[in-house]
Design a protein around this motif. Structure first.
Motif, short mmCIF file in Angstrom:
data_model
loop_
_atom_site.label_atom_id
_atom_site.label_comp_id
_atom_site.label_asym_id
_atom_site.label_seq_id
_atom_site.Cartn_x
_atom_site.Cartn_y
_atom_site.Cartn_z
N LYS A 23 7.54 -4.09 34.01
CA LYS A 23 7.54 -2.62 33.97
C LYS A 23 8.72 -2.06 34.76
N SER A 24 9.02 -2.65 35.93
CA SER A 24 10.13 -2.19 36.75
C SER A 24 11.47 -2.42 36.06
N CYS A 25 11.62 -3.57 35.41
CA CYS A 25 12.85 -3.88 34.68
C CYS A 25 13.07 -2.88 33.56
N LYS A 26 12.01 -2.54 32.85
CA LYS A 26 12.12 -1.59 31.75
C LYS A 26 12.53 -0.22 32.26
N ILE A 27 11.99 0.21 33.40
CA ILE A 27 12.35 1.50 33.98
C ILE A 27 13.83 1.54 34.36
N ILE A 28 14.33 0.47 34.97
CA ILE A 28 15.72 0.42 35.41
C ILE A 28 16.67 0.40 34.21
N ILE A 29 16.36 -0.40 33.19
CA ILE A 29 17.22 -0.48 32.01
C ILE A 29 17.23 0.84 31.25
N ASP A 30 16.08 1.49 31.13
CA ASP A 30 16.03 2.80 30.46
C ASP A 30 16.85 3.84 31.21
N THR A 31 16.80 3.82 32.53
CA THR A 31 17.58 4.76 33.33
C THR A 31 19.07 4.51 33.15
N ALA A 32 19.48 3.25 33.10
CA ALA A 32 20.89 2.93 32.88
C ALA A 32 21.34 3.37 31.49
N ASN A 33 20.50 3.22 30.49
CA ASN A 33 20.85 3.62 29.13
C ASN A 33 20.93 5.14 28.99
N ILE A 34 20.10 5.86 29.72
CA ILE A 34 20.14 7.33 29.66
C ILE A 34 21.47 7.85 30.20
N THR A 35 22.00 7.21 31.23
CA THR A 35 23.26 7.66 31.83
C THR A 35 24.48 7.01 31.18
N ASN A 36 24.31 6.39 30.01
CA ASN A 36 25.40 5.82 29.20
C ASN A 36 26.20 4.75 29.92
N THR A 37 25.51 3.82 30.60
CA THR A 37 26.18 2.66 31.19
C THR A 37 25.59 1.41 30.55
N LYS A 38 26.42 0.39 30.46
CA LYS A 38 25.97 -0.86 29.86
C LYS A 38 25.24 -1.70 30.90
N ASP A 88 22.94 7.67 41.44
CA ASP A 88 21.99 8.68 41.92
C ASP A 88 20.64 8.55 41.24
N SER A 89 20.65 8.33 39.92
CA SER A 89 19.38 8.22 39.20
C SER A 89 18.65 6.93 39.55
N LEU A 90 19.38 5.86 39.86
CA LEU A 90 18.73 4.61 40.28
C LEU A 90 18.09 4.75 41.66
N MET A 91 18.70 5.55 42.53
CA MET A 91 18.14 5.74 43.87
C MET A 91 16.86 6.57 43.83
N LYS A 92 16.70 7.42 42.81
CA LYS A 92 15.53 8.30 42.73
C LYS A 92 14.37 7.70 41.95
N LEU A 93 14.49 6.44 41.50
CA LEU A 93 13.44 5.83 40.68
C LEU A 93 12.17 5.60 41.48
N ASN A 94 11.06 5.68 40.77
CA ASN A 94 9.75 5.40 41.36
C ASN A 94 9.29 4.03 40.85
N ILE A 95 9.52 3.00 41.65
CA ILE A 95 9.19 1.62 41.28
C ILE A 95 7.80 1.30 41.83
N PRO A 96 6.96 0.57 41.07
CA PRO A 96 5.61 0.24 41.53
C PRO A 96 5.63 -0.57 42.84
N ALA A 97 4.59 -0.39 43.63
CA ALA A 97 4.45 -1.14 44.87
C ALA A 97 4.22 -2.61 44.53
N GLY A 98 4.76 -3.49 45.34
CA GLY A 98 4.60 -4.91 45.10
C GLY A 98 5.82 -5.53 44.47
N VAL A 99 6.88 -4.74 44.24
CA VAL A 99 8.13 -5.25 43.68
C VAL A 99 9.20 -5.12 44.75
N ASP A 100 9.85 -6.24 45.10
CA ASP A 100 10.92 -6.25 46.08
C ASP A 100 12.25 -6.09 45.35
#
Length: 105
Positions: A23-38, A88-100
């Motif tokens: 779930k955390s990986c999907k959130i990070i990849i979606d955020t990167a795709n929204i900001t048009n980065t590979k 900036d958008s990666l720093m504001k992400l809400n990642i589930p607890a239990g993920v380092d």
């Protein structure tokens, strides 16, 4: 918008629960795709297993033992040529607890 040239961000995620990690990986990849980065990502590293052996009854039955196992799952995501908006958008992400999360620039 400033673009940092020829840089990449390597994000390393670790967790004991693989569904939280996915779930955390999907959130990070979606955020990167929204900001048009590979992003090249969610590379699964080998699962580390720790096995503990415990005596069931400490006094009488020394041959009776139980085994417990802890699995640590790891994923790596690379983000190539990030912009300041991506960071900036990666720093504001809400990642589930239990993920380092470990980030290298």
């Amino acid at each position: 918008m400033t673009i940092i040239q020829n840089h990449k961000i390597r994000i390393r995620l670790r967790s004991y629960a693989h569904h939280l990690l996915t779930k955390s990986c999907k959130i990070i990849i979606d955020t990167a795709n929204i900001t048009n980065t590979k992003s090249s990502g969610a590379i699964a590293l080998p699962t580390k297993r720790k096995i503990y052996c415990v005596l069931r009854s400490p006094h009488v039955d020394k041959d009776s033992r139980e085994h417990f196992e802890i699995r640590c799952y790891t994923r790596i995501i690379d983000i190539n040529d990030p912009s300041s908006q991506t960071i900036d958008s990666l720093m504001k992400l809400n990642i589930p607890a239990g993920v380092d999360i470990e980030i290298k620039l």
